[in-house]
Scaffold this motif. Structure first.
Motif, mmCIF file in Angstrom:
data_model
loop_
_atom_site.group_PDB
_atom_site.id
_atom_site.type_symbol
_atom_site.label_atom_id
_atom_site.label_comp_id
_atom_site.label_asym_id
_atom_site.label_seq_id
_atom_site.Cartn_x
_atom_site.Cartn_y
_atom_site.Cartn_z
ATOM 1 N N PHE A 394 0.845 -1.212 0.000
ATOM 2 C CA PHE A 394 0.000 0.000 0.000
ATOM 3 C C PHE A 394 0.877 1.257 0.000
ATOM 4 O O PHE A 394 1.837 1.359 0.772
ATOM 5 C CB PHE A 394 -0.888 -0.016 1.239
ATOM 6 C CG PHE A 394 -1.991 1.000 1.179
ATOM 7 C CD1 PHE A 394 -3.154 0.737 0.482
ATOM 8 C CD2 PHE A 394 -1.854 2.235 1.812
ATOM 9 C CE1 PHE A 394 -4.154 1.676 0.441
ATOM 10 C CE2 PHE A 394 -2.859 3.178 1.747
ATOM 11 C CZ PHE A 394 -4.031 2.900 1.065
ATOM 12 N N ASN A 395 0.564 2.206 -0.891
ATOM 13 C CA ASN A 395 1.327 3.454 -1.051
ATOM 14 C C ASN A 395 0.805 4.453 -0.042
ATOM 15 O O ASN A 395 -0.197 5.137 -0.279
ATOM 16 C CB ASN A 395 1.195 3.996 -2.468
ATOM 17 C CG ASN A 395 2.180 5.153 -2.724
ATOM 18 O OD1 ASN A 395 2.759 5.714 -1.794
ATOM 19 N ND2 ASN A 395 2.348 5.510 -3.978
ATOM 20 N N ILE A 396 1.495 4.495 1.050
ATOM 21 C CA ILE A 396 1.054 5.379 2.125
ATOM 22 C C ILE A 396 1.353 6.841 1.756
ATOM 23 O O ILE A 396 0.622 7.758 2.142
ATOM 24 C CB ILE A 396 1.769 5.016 3.433
ATOM 25 C CG1 ILE A 396 1.410 3.559 3.818
ATOM 26 C CG2 ILE A 396 1.390 5.958 4.561
ATOM 27 C CD1 ILE A 396 2.133 3.067 5.021
ATOM 28 N N GLU A 397 2.436 7.112 0.961
ATOM 29 C CA GLU A 397 2.835 8.473 0.602
ATOM 30 C C GLU A 397 1.790 9.121 -0.310
ATOM 31 O O GLU A 397 1.514 10.314 -0.197
ATOM 32 C CB GLU A 397 4.197 8.443 -0.124
ATOM 33 C CG GLU A 397 5.324 7.842 0.705
ATOM 34 C CD GLU A 397 5.712 8.721 1.869
ATOM 35 O OE1 GLU A 397 5.492 9.948 1.766
ATOM 36 O OE2 GLU A 397 6.218 8.163 2.880
ATOM 37 N N GLN A 398 1.235 8.339 -1.225
ATOM 38 C CA GLN A 398 0.277 8.896 -2.196
ATOM 39 C C GLN A 398 -1.025 8.117 -2.059
ATOM 40 O O GLN A 398 -1.184 7.035 -2.608
ATOM 41 C CB GLN A 398 0.834 8.788 -3.629
ATOM 42 C CG GLN A 398 2.114 9.578 -3.823
ATOM 43 C CD GLN A 398 2.668 9.414 -5.237
ATOM 44 O OE1 GLN A 398 2.085 8.735 -6.106
ATOM 45 N NE2 GLN A 398 3.826 10.062 -5.498
ATOM 46 N N HIS A 399 -1.924 8.678 -1.283
ATOM 47 C CA HIS A 399 -3.179 7.982 -1.007
ATOM 48 C C HIS A 399 -4.041 7.851 -2.253
ATOM 49 O O HIS A 399 -4.875 6.932 -2.310
ATOM 50 C CB HIS A 399 -3.992 8.741 0.059
ATOM 51 C CG HIS A 399 -3.279 8.754 1.390
ATOM 52 N ND1 HIS A 399 -3.169 7.671 2.197
ATOM 53 C CD2 HIS A 399 -2.606 9.775 2.035
ATOM 54 C CE1 HIS A 399 -2.498 7.969 3.289
ATOM 55 N NE2 HIS A 399 -2.121 9.274 3.201
ATOM 56 N N ASN A 400 -3.807 8.766 -3.207
ATOM 57 C CA ASN A 400 -4.639 8.714 -4.398
ATOM 58 C C ASN A 400 -4.070 7.810 -5.470
ATOM 59 O O ASN A 400 -4.565 7.800 -6.603
ATOM 60 C CB ASN A 400 -4.810 10.145 -4.982
ATOM 61 C CG ASN A 400 -5.581 11.030 -4.009
ATOM 62 O OD1 ASN A 400 -6.465 10.546 -3.329
ATOM 63 N ND2 ASN A 400 -5.238 12.335 -3.996
ATOM 64 N N ASP A 401 -3.034 7.109 -5.130
ATOM 65 C CA ASP A 401 -2.420 6.176 -6.098
ATOM 66 C C ASP A 401 -3.490 5.193 -6.547
ATOM 67 O O ASP A 401 -4.150 4.545 -5.718
ATOM 68 C CB ASP A 401 -1.255 5.452 -5.443
ATOM 69 C CG ASP A 401 -0.484 4.596 -6.448
ATOM 70 O OD1 ASP A 401 -1.036 4.279 -7.522
ATOM 71 O OD2 ASP A 401 0.640 4.169 -6.115
ATOM 72 N N PRO A 402 -3.751 5.087 -7.898
ATOM 73 C CA PRO A 402 -4.815 4.185 -8.394
ATOM 74 C C PRO A 402 -4.621 2.735 -7.945
ATOM 75 O O PRO A 402 -5.597 1.997 -7.735
ATOM 76 C CB PRO A 402 -4.685 4.308 -9.910
ATOM 77 C CG PRO A 402 -3.985 5.596 -10.144
ATOM 78 C CD PRO A 402 -3.086 5.836 -8.987
ATOM 79 N N GLU A 403 -3.399 2.314 -7.716
ATOM 80 C CA GLU A 403 -3.165 0.927 -7.308
ATOM 81 C C GLU A 403 -3.645 0.670 -5.872
ATOM 82 O O GLU A 403 -3.922 -0.472 -5.474
ATOM 83 C CB GLU A 403 -1.679 0.600 -7.423
ATOM 84 C CG GLU A 403 -1.200 0.549 -8.864
ATOM 85 C CD GLU A 403 0.249 0.126 -8.978
ATOM 86 O OE1 GLU A 403 0.870 -0.149 -7.900
ATOM 87 O OE2 GLU A 403 0.747 0.015 -10.099
#
Length: 434
Positions: A394-403
């Motif tokens: 999980f991309n904690i830095e970019q919450h809006n990351d589509p993945e």
């Protein structure tokens, strides 16, 4: 014929006939030196000498019976012939005498013949009396009417602890405890004249000791009286041993009746010989219907189970066996211990149905625990590993990351899987508790 002394005993000094009797004895071959004469009682006859016959001179035979009996008691081996002036009443001679002659009948031939016959009878009587007196079995004679002892042998004197003079002062009542007297009176009256085994009785010795005897009786005529000839065999040791064995058997039976285990015995033909109360309770069968019946016929289902082979092994190999087996009627589990005996087989049965049911319950629970453990090991561990891996991606830095959206969808799916597994564990746990 006259190599022994001949005794002439006069009732008193006034009795006549001694000289005539002496002459006739000489005529039949008796030396004068062998003829001894005494008068009345007391007398001092030499008991060390051998005597052929005793000739008792009296006026009246009926009045001299006591003196004749005393002479007989003092010299039981010597034949006694009464020489009298009067014929006895009913021609019955006194006790102790062997024959009689009227003085008016006296003549050598008749006197010789009478002495010969009396001597022969006394020899026979002495022979029989010796058999009685020296018999290894305790024997005594008592008068039926008065119960008075009239004779006793040596073995009986040793058995009861009396001297002969002491014993002959007693009656048949005196050698029995009071508790036996009523039965003795009844039996004494009912005894047949023939030889009879009168059974087991309790007698007492001189020292007061009680002991068991086996009594054998026969009616006889002794000293002119109706009497009982009794053989009293000391069986005290045997009876007390039997009583002790019976007492021990009763104690064992009491123990077997009180134990909670079923117990039974069978003989070499597999027939029931003993059944205790617990057997009746556990197997729902009564001893009345089973005793004497063959085991395999009474319980045919057992023949097809382990009982048959194990019991035969115990009997044939003379070894004890232990096993557990189910029996269908009534349905129960039994723990069996069987032991060979000299007459068959002894068997202890313990109802272990509750233990078996509990054991089966534990085994079932163990299987359910294993199933829960498998669920935990396989159905929970996999999703947890997936979940941990997805969280790391999980991309904690970019919450809006589509993945992240796709990862969240996968996390949700994995959480649903875990929830289903947890529900299954809860269900299995609740099932286990029930």
């Amino acid at each position: 014929m006259f190599n022994q002394n001949v005794l002439i005993v006069k009732e008193n000094e006034q009795i006549e006939g001694e000289e005539l009797l002496r002459n006739q004895l000489v005529d039949i071959g008796c030396p004068k030196t062998k003829i001894l004469a005494y008068t009345g009682l007391p007398y001092h006859i030499d008991r060390t000498e051998a005597y052929k016959v005793m000739l008792f001179l009296t006026e009246n035979m009926d009045h001299s019976s006591m003196l004749v009996l005393q002479l007989h008691n003092d010299f039981p081996q010597i034949p006694i012939i009464i020489i009298t002036n009067t014929i006895p009443s009913a021609q019955i001679i006194p006790d102790g005498a062997d024959d009689w002659l009227l003085k008016s009948w006296l003549e050598p031939f008749l006197l010789k013949k009478t002495i010969q016959l009396a001597s022969h009878r006394r020899e026979n009587m002495n022979c029989y009396m010796n058999i009685f007196k020296e018999n290894p079995s305790p024997m005594y004679i008592y008068e039926e009417e008065s119960y008075r002892f009239l004779d006793v042998n040596t073995t009986a004197l040793k058995q009861y602890g009396y001297t002969k003079s002491e014993f002959l002062q007693l009656t048949a009542k005196d050698i029995r405890p009071k508790s036996e007297l009523e039965a003795f009176y009844k039996v004494n009256n009912d005894l047949p004249p023939d030889y009879l085994n009168a059974g087991i009785w309790i007698h007492t010795r001189k020292n007061g000791e009680v002991f068991y005897v086996n009594i054998f009786t026969h009616q006889v005529t002794f000293e002119g009286k109706s009497c009982k000839l009794v053989t009293a065999l000391d069986i005290d040791e045997n009876v007390k041993t039997d009583l002790a064995v019976k007492q021990k058997a009763a104690e064992v039976e009491s123990i077997l009746e009180s134990i909670t285990d079923a117990f039974y015995t069978v003989n070499e033909n597999w027939e029931f010989t003993y059944i205790n109360k617990s057997f009746e309770r556990i197997l729902k069968r009564t001893r009345e219907e089973l005793l004497g019946k063959v085991l395999w016929e009474a319980f045919p289902e057992a023949a097809g189970l382990d009982y048959y082979s194990q019991y035969h092994k115990a009997v044939n190999e003379k070894v004890s066996v232990h096993f557990e087996e189910f029996y269908p009627f009534p349905p129960l589990w039994l723990s069996v211990n069987a032991y060979p005996t000299h007459t068959g087989l002894a068997v202890y049965l313990m109802d272990i149905t509750d233990q078996k049911n509990y054991q089966q319950k534990i085994e079932k629970q163990n299987r359910q625990f294993k199933e829960i453990a498998w669920v935990q090991a396989h159905q929970i561990r996999g999703p947890v590993s997936n979940l941990m891996g997805l969280v790391d991606l999980f991309n904690i830095e970019q919450h809006n990351d589509p993945e992240n959206l796709e990862l969240l969808a996968r996390i949700k799916h994995t959480a649903i899987q875990m929830d289903e597994s947890i529900k299954e564990i809860v269900y299995l746990t609740q099932k286990l508790e029930s």
